[in-house]
Design a protein around this motif. Sequence first.
Motif, PDB file in Angstrom:
ATOM      1  N   LEU A   1      11.386 -31.546  -8.635  1.00  0.00           N
ATOM      2  CA  LEU A   1      10.220 -31.995  -7.869  1.00  0.00           C
ATOM      3  C   LEU A   1       9.009 -31.095  -8.085  1.00  0.00           C
ATOM      4  O   LEU A   1       7.881 -31.500  -7.847  1.00  0.00           O
TER       5      LEU A   1
ATOM      6  N   ILE B   1      20.240 -31.757   3.102  1.00  0.00           N
ATOM      7  CA  ILE B   1      19.711 -31.228   1.837  1.00  0.00           C
ATOM      8  C   ILE B   1      18.179 -31.214   1.831  1.00  0.00           C
ATOM      9  O   ILE B   1      17.558 -30.311   1.255  1.00  0.00           O
TER      10      ILE B   1
ATOM     11  N   LEU C   1       9.501 -38.747  -3.201  1.00  0.00           N
ATOM     12  CA  LEU C   1      10.844 -38.206  -3.373  1.00  0.00           C
ATOM     13  C   LEU C   1      11.158 -37.188  -2.279  1.00  0.00           C
ATOM     14  O   LEU C   1      12.232 -37.201  -1.683  1.00  0.00           O
ATOM     15  N   ARG C   2      10.186 -36.310  -2.030  1.00  0.00           N
ATOM     16  CA  ARG C   2      10.411 -35.292  -1.016  1.00  0.00           C
ATOM     17  C   ARG C   2      10.671 -35.941   0.350  1.00  0.00           C
ATOM     18  O   ARG C   2      11.602 -35.566   1.069  1.00  0.00           O
ATOM     19  N   ALA C   3       9.872 -36.939   0.680  1.00  0.00           N
ATOM     20  CA  ALA C   3      10.054 -37.631   1.957  1.00  0.00           C
ATOM     21  C   ALA C   3      11.416 -38.314   2.009  1.00  0.00           C
ATOM     22  O   ALA C   3      12.123 -38.249   3.015  1.00  0.00           O
ATOM     23  N   ALA C   4      11.794 -38.968   0.910  1.00  0.00           N
ATOM     24  CA  ALA C   4      13.057 -39.705   0.886  1.00  0.00           C
ATOM     25  C   ALA C   4      14.238 -38.774   1.132  1.00  0.00           C
ATOM     26  O   ALA C   4      15.141 -39.075   1.910  1.00  0.00           O
ATOM     27  N   PHE C   5      14.232 -37.616   0.462  1.00  0.00           N
ATOM     28  CA  PHE C   5      15.359 -36.699   0.627  1.00  0.00           C
ATOM     29  C   PHE C   5      15.332 -36.005   1.987  1.00  0.00           C
ATOM     30  O   PHE C   5      16.334 -35.474   2.441  1.00  0.00           O
ATOM     31  N   PHE C   6      14.169 -36.011   2.624  1.00  0.00           N
ATOM     32  CA  PHE C   6      14.055 -35.313   3.899  1.00  0.00           C
ATOM     33  C   PHE C   6      14.480 -36.193   5.085  1.00  0.00           C
ATOM     34  O   PHE C   6      14.905 -35.682   6.115  1.00  0.00           O
TER      35      PHE C   6
ATOM     36  N   ALA D   1       8.698 -24.865  -1.325  1.00  0.00           N
ATOM     37  CA  ALA D   1       7.692 -23.896  -0.870  1.00  0.00           C
ATOM     38  C   ALA D   1       7.862 -22.579  -1.621  1.00  0.00           C
ATOM     39  O   ALA D   1       6.880 -21.942  -2.015  1.00  0.00           O
TER      40      ALA D   1
ATOM     41  N   PHE E   1      16.142 -30.419   4.120  1.00  0.00           N
ATOM     42  CA  PHE E   1      15.658 -29.188   4.740  1.00  0.00           C
ATOM     43  C   PHE E   1      15.616 -28.043   3.723  1.00  0.00           C
ATOM     44  O   PHE E   1      14.595 -27.369   3.565  1.00  0.00           O
TER      45      PHE E   1
ATOM     46  N   LEU F   1      17.160 -29.880  -7.313  1.00  0.00           N
ATOM     47  CA  LEU F   1      16.193 -30.917  -6.949  1.00  0.00           C
ATOM     48  C   LEU F   1      14.789 -30.344  -6.837  1.00  0.00           C
ATOM     49  O   LEU F   1      13.816 -30.958  -7.276  1.00  0.00           O
TER      50      LEU F   1
ATOM     51  N   VAL G   1      12.880 -28.577   0.961  1.00  0.00           N
ATOM     52  CA  VAL G   1      11.482 -28.231   1.237  1.00  0.00           C
ATOM     53  C   VAL G   1      11.288 -26.708   1.271  1.00  0.00           C
ATOM     54  O   VAL G   1      10.237 -26.206   0.893  1.00  0.00           O
ATOM     55  N   ILE G   2      12.307 -25.983   1.686  1.00  0.00           N
ATOM     56  CA  ILE G   2      12.178 -24.514   1.659  1.00  0.00           C
ATOM     57  C   ILE G   2      12.071 -24.022   0.218  1.00  0.00           C
ATOM     58  O   ILE G   2      11.243 -23.171  -0.110  1.00  0.00           O
TER      59      ILE G   2
ATOM     60  N   THR H   1       6.361 -37.328  -6.572  1.00  0.00           N
ATOM     61  CA  THR H   1       6.905 -36.175  -5.845  1.00  0.00           C
ATOM     62  C   THR H   1       6.870 -36.332  -4.325  1.00  0.00           C
ATOM     63  O   THR H   1       7.863 -36.073  -3.653  1.00  0.00           O
TER      64      THR H   1
ATOM     65  N   TYR I   1      17.422 -35.660   7.533  1.00  0.00           N
ATOM     66  CA  TYR I   1      17.386 -34.428   8.325  1.00  0.00           C
ATOM     67  C   TYR I   1      16.778 -34.636   9.711  1.00  0.00           C
ATOM     68  O   TYR I   1      17.068 -33.885  10.626  1.00  0.00           O
TER      69      TYR I   1
END
Lengths: 277, 296
Positions: B99, B172, B109-114, B181, B174, B95, B177-178, B106, B117
């Motif tokens: 992204l 996922i 998407l990042r917010a949605a998958f986060f 980065a 979490f 993913l 985003v690592i 992007t 968590y």
Amino acid sequence: MKTQSKSSRIIIEVVMVILSLLFLYPLFLTIINSFKSFGEVMTDVIALPKQLVFSNYTYVWQFINYPKLFMNNMVITTIGLLGIVFVSSIAAYKLARTKSKWSGILYFLCIMPMLIPFQSIMLTVLQISKNIGLSESTWGLGVLYWGFGAPLAVFIYHGFVKGIPMEIDESATIDGASGFRLFFSVIFPLLKSVTTTIVIIDVMWIWNDFLLPLLMVNGSPDTKTLTLAAYTFVGQYTSDWQYAMTAMVMAVLPSIVVFIFLQKYIVKGVVAGAVKG
Amino acid sequence: MLKTLGRKWREKMEFGIFTLPVLICIAVAFYIPFAMTIRYSMTKWNGISKNPVFVGFDNFKQIFMGDTNFADSAWFTIKYAVLYIILVNMLAILLAIVLDMKLRTTSWLRAAFFVPYILSLVIVGFIWKFIFMQGFSSLSASTGWGMFDLSWLGTPGLAFISILAVSIWQSIGFYLVIYIAGLQSVPEDLKEAATVDGAGPFRKFFSITLPLLAPSITISVFMALTNSIKVFDVILSLTGGGPGGTTYSVAYDIYRDTFQNNLYGYGTAKALILFLAVLVVTIIQLSIFKRREVEA
């Protein structure tokens, strides 16, 4: 060539958006079913509610005494957070600045507990907190988090303080500042970015924590948290899904609202915490 | 002379004042309970009788010789941890690469998958219980797909998969985003240089991206390991250990023995074993990955 890569990019984009919507579909279902009547939930989960039933909310709101639970969460999280930041930042500062054998040993003792799983000590933690009177109030529960949150906070602060030049302390000493005044007026403002990281990680943890409040609530029902109340509520209403889903929405709503507004900081804080931890 | 002595003493004093609060807090939260855990683990005690009876290492002998609950939960936890670590990291890397392509959506998407968590695992467990029990029957009626007719929480093998899938769903974001980065720290010109040299996307991934992601992988595997070995909340609300007690993890088994069966001494002995397992696994893992990273 160029147009082809552009169109494949759009395809990927569309696929990903659909995927993310599917990913969030369970949360969507939870929300729409909290507005249905019992009969509607039982006959069709995926259909939109024929009419919005708000009585689920008034019922659950009163039954679990939502305002009180919300306050409990606020008190526990705030007290826990203030204590963790205070005791960890001052200790990490001194430990990083003092170069001695003792300082090294104490630092090791501070961060070593990160390896102890909570389940390994939960029974004895419960007994101790009962003995010293921390198990029967929200503030007591908040105080308990000080020790549990300190190892990671000391670790992160310690790493950061090492990067602050000693000259800053020295010039402040010449200006006549020392002890707590030196720390809080000169050093602590410089720790703002790591403090934000620690606050974000710890708020998410304490606000959602389950096992510690579950064990403590046997001491007193006054310390019930949102998550815990949702858990016991669902236990009592195993088949009344419309109420259960309403309780779920009410329990997660504060987190989601905060996330929508502070998304950037939360993601940044979580990454920074993981990379440093 | 007197003045320097006074300063020395003052410095020591200040060191004490700054460090004592945290030491007291940590001692109350960890060291005292831990010492008591070691003591209780060698006793037989139901929590009601006044004094625990000292039994030496009997609890440990019993756990390793004839406790099928413990053996089953240990096996469950190992299976769960291995699959969780592999799957959550693979999916998150995949993913993250998508992204990282700088799509227009992007940030959404990042917010949605986060989002999952930030939710409590107990709540996540209940939400999915509802989806599996009620939602799936509606989905089966409208799609006719057989997978929605299966009893995802009522069949032992499927319940295991459900727990695994729900845990991955929750966390996922979490790992994602690592890895994002980590990917952003891969220099763009390095990738371009590889493209110029004629490396295809796969070659680029395996010889450039993956090695440079090593620090992120170390962190993520470490986090996945420490979290999965202690898995508890999500099982409690999703399956409650069922069907037929097949989904007890070690942490849940400890909880059952201590708080439901009132075997205080026996439960703490298991708790101590869990601690030792976490300790050994962590040390092994850190030493392996540290060596790897230097090579990369």
